[in-house]
Motif scaffolding. Sequence first.
Motif, PDB file in Angstrom:
ATOM      1  N   SER A  64      30.193 -36.363  30.806  1.00  0.00           N
ATOM      2  CA  SER A  64      30.310 -34.954  30.934  1.00  0.00           C
ATOM      3  C   SER A  64      31.842 -34.666  31.542  1.00  0.00           C
ATOM      4  O   SER A  64      32.298 -33.648  31.140  1.00  0.00           O
ATOM      5  CB  SER A  64      29.280 -34.726  32.297  1.00  0.00           C
ATOM      6  OG  SER A  64      29.478 -33.066  32.705  1.00  0.00           O
ATOM      7  N   ILE A  65      32.387 -35.404  32.179  1.00  0.00           N
ATOM      8  CA  ILE A  65      33.767 -35.442  32.694  1.00  0.00           C
ATOM      9  C   ILE A  65      34.681 -35.521  31.476  1.00  0.00           C
ATOM     10  O   ILE A  65      35.737 -34.339  31.339  1.00  0.00           O
ATOM     11  CB  ILE A  65      34.497 -36.428  33.645  1.00  0.00           C
ATOM     12  CG1 ILE A  65      33.457 -36.197  35.079  1.00  0.00           C
ATOM     13  CG2 ILE A  65      35.805 -36.534  33.833  1.00  0.00           C
ATOM     14  CD1 ILE A  65      34.008 -37.558  35.897  1.00  0.00           C
ATOM     15  N   ARG A  66      34.536 -36.329  30.465  1.00  0.00           N
ATOM     16  CA  ARG A  66      35.178 -36.148  29.198  1.00  0.00           C
ATOM     17  C   ARG A  66      35.014 -35.028  28.473  1.00  0.00           C
ATOM     18  O   ARG A  66      36.154 -34.345  27.763  1.00  0.00           O
ATOM     19  CB  ARG A  66      34.838 -37.333  28.619  1.00  0.00           C
ATOM     20  CG  ARG A  66      35.578 -38.776  28.787  1.00  0.00           C
ATOM     21  CD  ARG A  66      35.259 -40.039  28.299  1.00  0.00           C
ATOM     22  NE  ARG A  66      35.999 -41.094  28.619  1.00  0.00           N
ATOM     23  CZ  ARG A  66      36.842 -41.702  28.017  1.00  0.00           C
ATOM     24  NH1 ARG A  66      37.008 -41.094  26.614  1.00  0.00           N
ATOM     25  NH2 ARG A  66      37.575 -42.704  28.403  1.00  0.00           N
ATOM     26  N   ALA A  70      37.636 -32.049  27.237  1.00  0.00           N
ATOM     27  CA  ALA A  70      38.001 -31.502  25.792  1.00  0.00           C
ATOM     28  C   ALA A  70      37.708 -30.278  25.763  1.00  0.00           C
ATOM     29  O   ALA A  70      38.478 -29.717  25.261  1.00  0.00           O
ATOM     30  CB  ALA A  70      37.153 -32.525  25.015  1.00  0.00           C
ATOM     31  N   ASP A  71      36.671 -29.817  26.601  1.00  0.00           N
ATOM     32  CA  ASP A  71      36.405 -28.314  26.351  1.00  0.00           C
ATOM     33  C   ASP A  71      37.753 -27.303  26.843  1.00  0.00           C
ATOM     34  O   ASP A  71      38.165 -26.488  26.216  1.00  0.00           O
ATOM     35  CB  ASP A  71      35.133 -27.630  27.027  1.00  0.00           C
ATOM     36  CG  ASP A  71      34.119 -28.199  26.128  1.00  0.00           C
ATOM     37  OD1 ASP A  71      34.072 -28.481  24.781  1.00  0.00           O
ATOM     38  OD2 ASP A  71      32.827 -28.014  26.822  1.00  0.00           O
ATOM     39  N   HIS A  72      38.192 -27.835  27.978  1.00  0.00           N
ATOM     40  CA  HIS A  72      39.395 -27.244  28.625  1.00  0.00           C
ATOM     41  C   HIS A  72      40.530 -27.235  27.671  1.00  0.00           C
ATOM     42  O   HIS A  72      41.425 -26.259  27.555  1.00  0.00           O
ATOM     43  CB  HIS A  72      39.572 -27.856  29.890  1.00  0.00           C
ATOM     44  CG  HIS A  72      40.914 -27.352  30.751  1.00  0.00           C
ATOM     45  ND1 HIS A  72      40.998 -26.011  31.171  1.00  0.00           N
ATOM     46  CD2 HIS A  72      42.143 -27.770  30.757  1.00  0.00           C
ATOM     47  CE1 HIS A  72      41.909 -25.895  31.787  1.00  0.00           C
ATOM     48  NE2 HIS A  72      42.699 -26.971  31.580  1.00  0.00           N
ATOM     49  N   GLN A  73      40.728 -28.429  27.083  1.00  0.00           N
ATOM     50  CA  GLN A  73      41.813 -28.519  26.194  1.00  0.00           C
ATOM     51  C   GLN A  73      41.646 -27.681  24.968  1.00  0.00           C
ATOM     52  O   GLN A  73      42.699 -27.031  24.602  1.00  0.00           O
ATOM     53  CB  GLN A  73      42.192 -30.085  25.756  1.00  0.00           C
ATOM     54  CG  GLN A  73      43.382 -30.430  24.855  1.00  0.00           C
ATOM     55  CD  GLN A  73      43.476 -31.783  24.794  1.00  0.00           C
ATOM     56  OE1 GLN A  73      42.400 -32.325  24.700  1.00  0.00           O
ATOM     57  NE2 GLN A  73      44.444 -32.175  24.397  1.00  0.00           N
ATOM     58  N   LEU A  74      40.417 -27.411  24.427  1.00  0.00           N
ATOM     59  CA  LEU A  74      40.234 -26.841  23.222  1.00  0.00           C
ATOM     60  C   LEU A  74      40.314 -25.220  23.610  1.00  0.00           C
ATOM     61  O   LEU A  74      41.167 -24.374  22.752  1.00  0.00           O
ATOM     62  CB  LEU A  74      38.869 -26.908  22.874  1.00  0.00           C
ATOM     63  CG  LEU A  74      38.594 -28.070  21.821  1.00  0.00           C
ATOM     64  CD1 LEU A  74      36.984 -28.250  21.469  1.00  0.00           C
ATOM     65  CD2 LEU A  74      39.442 -27.886  20.488  1.00  0.00           C
ATOM     66  N   ALA A  75      39.964 -24.897  24.797  1.00  0.00           N
ATOM     67  CA  ALA A  75      40.304 -23.543  25.227  1.00  0.00           C
ATOM     68  C   ALA A  75      41.925 -23.048  25.460  1.00  0.00           C
ATOM     69  O   ALA A  75      42.047 -21.948  25.028  1.00  0.00           O
ATOM     70  CB  ALA A  75      39.556 -23.278  26.454  1.00  0.00           C
ATOM     71  N   HIS A  76      42.500 -24.195  25.734  1.00  0.00           N
ATOM     72  CA  HIS A  76      43.928 -24.000  25.884  1.00  0.00           C
ATOM     73  C   HIS A  76      44.525 -23.650  24.519  1.00  0.00           C
ATOM     74  O   HIS A  76      45.461 -22.979  24.395  1.00  0.00           O
ATOM     75  CB  HIS A  76      44.521 -25.075  26.667  1.00  0.00           C
ATOM     76  CG  HIS A  76      45.887 -24.970  26.754  1.00  0.00           C
ATOM     77  ND1 HIS A  76      46.762 -24.194  27.575  1.00  0.00           N
ATOM     78  CD2 HIS A  76      47.175 -25.950  26.124  1.00  0.00           C
ATOM     79  CE1 HIS A  76      47.996 -24.536  27.266  1.00  0.00           C
ATOM     80  NE2 HIS A  76      48.192 -25.545  26.503  1.00  0.00           N
ATOM     81  N   PHE A  77      44.063 -24.777  23.489  1.00  0.00           N
ATOM     82  CA  PHE A  77      44.512 -24.269  22.103  1.00  0.00           C
ATOM     83  C   PHE A  77      44.382 -23.105  21.574  1.00  0.00           C
ATOM     84  O   PHE A  77      44.773 -22.588  20.671  1.00  0.00           O
ATOM     85  CB  PHE A  77      44.572 -25.545  21.504  1.00  0.00           C
ATOM     86  CG  PHE A  77      45.142 -26.877  21.701  1.00  0.00           C
ATOM     87  CD1 PHE A  77      46.590 -27.075  22.061  1.00  0.00           C
ATOM     88  CD2 PHE A  77      44.432 -28.062  21.834  1.00  0.00           C
ATOM     89  CE1 PHE A  77      47.084 -28.045  22.004  1.00  0.00           C
ATOM     90  CE2 PHE A  77      45.135 -29.247  22.324  1.00  0.00           C
ATOM     91  CZ  PHE A  77      46.336 -29.075  22.291  1.00  0.00           C
ATOM     92  N   ARG A  78      42.974 -22.798  21.861  1.00  0.00           N
ATOM     93  CA  ARG A  78      42.684 -21.369  21.227  1.00  0.00           C
ATOM     94  C   ARG A  78      43.336 -20.214  21.776  1.00  0.00           C
ATOM     95  O   ARG A  78      43.405 -19.079  21.294  1.00  0.00           O
ATOM     96  CB  ARG A  78      40.944 -21.295  21.352  1.00  0.00           C
ATOM     97  CG  ARG A  78      40.294 -22.395  20.574  1.00  0.00           C
ATOM     98  CD  ARG A  78      38.833 -21.888  20.855  1.00  0.00           C
ATOM     99  NE  ARG A  78      37.781 -23.034  20.061  1.00  0.00           N
ATOM    100  CZ  ARG A  78      36.931 -23.458  20.284  1.00  0.00           C
ATOM    101  NH1 ARG A  78      36.340 -23.136  21.488  1.00  0.00           N
ATOM    102  NH2 ARG A  78      36.606 -24.186  19.764  1.00  0.00           N
ATOM    103  N   LYS A  79      43.993 -20.219  23.156  1.00  0.00           N
ATOM    104  CA  LYS A  79      44.642 -19.297  23.677  1.00  0.00           C
ATOM    105  C   LYS A  79      45.849 -18.977  23.082  1.00  0.00           C
ATOM    106  O   LYS A  79      46.680 -17.806  23.171  1.00  0.00           O
ATOM    107  CB  LYS A  79      44.746 -19.275  25.133  1.00  0.00           C
ATOM    108  CG  LYS A  79      43.525 -18.860  25.976  1.00  0.00           C
ATOM    109  CD  LYS A  79      44.007 -18.545  27.524  1.00  0.00           C
ATOM    110  CE  LYS A  79      43.962 -20.296  28.168  1.00  0.00           C
ATOM    111  NZ  LYS A  79      44.165 -20.222  29.555  1.00  0.00           N
ATOM    112  N   LEU A  80      46.640 -20.162  22.578  1.00  0.00           N
ATOM    113  CA  LEU A  80      47.721 -20.063  21.797  1.00  0.00           C
ATOM    114  C   LEU A  80      47.684 -19.153  20.934  1.00  0.00           C
ATOM    115  O   LEU A  80      47.154 -19.063  19.733  1.00  0.00           O
ATOM    116  CB  LEU A  80      48.315 -21.427  21.515  1.00  0.00           C
ATOM    117  CG  LEU A  80      48.535 -22.330  22.492  1.00  0.00           C
ATOM    118  CD1 LEU A  80      48.959 -23.887  21.877  1.00  0.00           C
ATOM    119  CD2 LEU A  80      49.560 -21.925  23.465  1.00  0.00           C
TER     120      LEU A  80
END
Length: 105
Positions: A64-66, A70-80
Amino acid sequence: MNRSHGPAFRAAQLDLAHCPACRGRAVIKGVFHELACVQCNASGWISVDTGEALPLEVLVTQLSIRLQAADHQLAHFRKLTPCGASQQYELNNRRGAGGSNYTGD
């Protein structure tokens, strides 16, 4: 050493590695069908420190932590936002038929 009573306030992320028996697939190929890997509790992950399978309660927490990271990292890339020529290409310039986007292609 710090002394504390009770559980930790935050769950620490453990280092995990792919299971060498199933190579992270969670199943081992049998003669006629695939069998659940017993070395990693059919998860595909083992502890780097001990090389043993994690208990199921700890494994669920670690996965769950991983997943959240990963969801946080994907959200960051989608905001770019795109920049340069791709940004202009994606915007509506209202030069096409009926005020639609014209890209010159």
